[in-house]
Scaffold this active site. Sequence first.
Site, PDB file in Angstrom:
ATOM      1  CE  LYS A   9      41.152  16.654  -5.427  1.00  0.00           C
ATOM      2  NZ  LYS A   9      41.216  17.797  -6.283  1.00  0.00           N
ATOM      3  N   GLY A 100      35.640  20.160  -5.515  1.00  0.00           N
ATOM      4  CA  GLY A 100      37.303  20.355  -5.831  1.00  0.00           C
ATOM      5  C   GLY A 100      38.034  19.642  -4.872  1.00  0.00           C
ATOM      6  CG  ASP A 138      40.423  12.599  -7.873  1.00  0.00           C
ATOM      7  OD1 ASP A 138      39.623  11.665  -7.785  1.00  0.00           O
ATOM      8  OD2 ASP A 138      40.294  13.730  -7.435  1.00  0.00           O
TER       9      ASP A 138
END
Length: 298
Positions: A9, A100, A138
Amino acid sequence: MLKLLCSAKINLTLDVLRRREDGFHEIDTVFQSVGLCDELWAERKTSGEDELVVDGAESAGVPADGANLALRAVAAYRERLGGGRPLRLKLTKNIPHGAGLGGGSSNAAAALFAAHRLWASSLPPEELEALAAAIGSDCAFFLRGGAARGTGRGELLARLPLKRAAGVVLAVPQDRVATAGAYRGLDPERDFGARSDAEQAARWLAGASDDPGAWHNAFERSVFDSHPACGALAFRLGELGALRAGLSGSGSACYGVFADWPAARAAAESLAGAAPVVRAVPFMDRSLVVMEDAEARR
């Protein structure tokens, strides 16, 4: 045997609003799945312990023991159900870790989905998402993926319509950014607060506007100062024509969003060699893709 693709993502926006009393940070972010994927194979064992084998181009440094989020997800699901046969997992890593891009959380979501399917569980989707959120902030996003706005720790999700077929260039430098260190680098006075136009970003993703609005990442100031290679990559992506170029999560991956796939491919070719990982990838409307399901054929 079940084979899944589990995507990376990017954070199109990432505002850190405040530090909470529980030690976590309150955020407001727009997640978007992109087409850089790990592969997870899962099957039931007749006896013994859960096991995990990790290989692939980005496997260096990825644990294959209980520290891996995929194994932790299986263990948490088994505890929730009160049982479940041991699983054998094989994970092929293509998503750089510590960048990330959410690779570990994506793997955990894939492992939860695999356990859910292989154990024929009837756990409702909302409980599965709650279990995912307890594993990682997440992780719940990756059970469905696509585009979503995340608040709270990132686990409170509002799905966003995705009609935009943009191209993305991912660039990951050799030097990685530790998440804990990135949070320590935040200055509440300079970095906290709502600075992104998440509503306009949502309209752009839905194809309702050609203006993507203001996108902001709270970590860019400190990370670009402490890791100049990240800032240089984001700057170069902007020079190559990205609609928005910046940091994903707390880094170290940078991304550029381009108007279409040919523009993204051309930019990736121009950037080749500037970082160890440079990839042109599309937006994806989901995070998990079933490639093979032997259970469904039985």
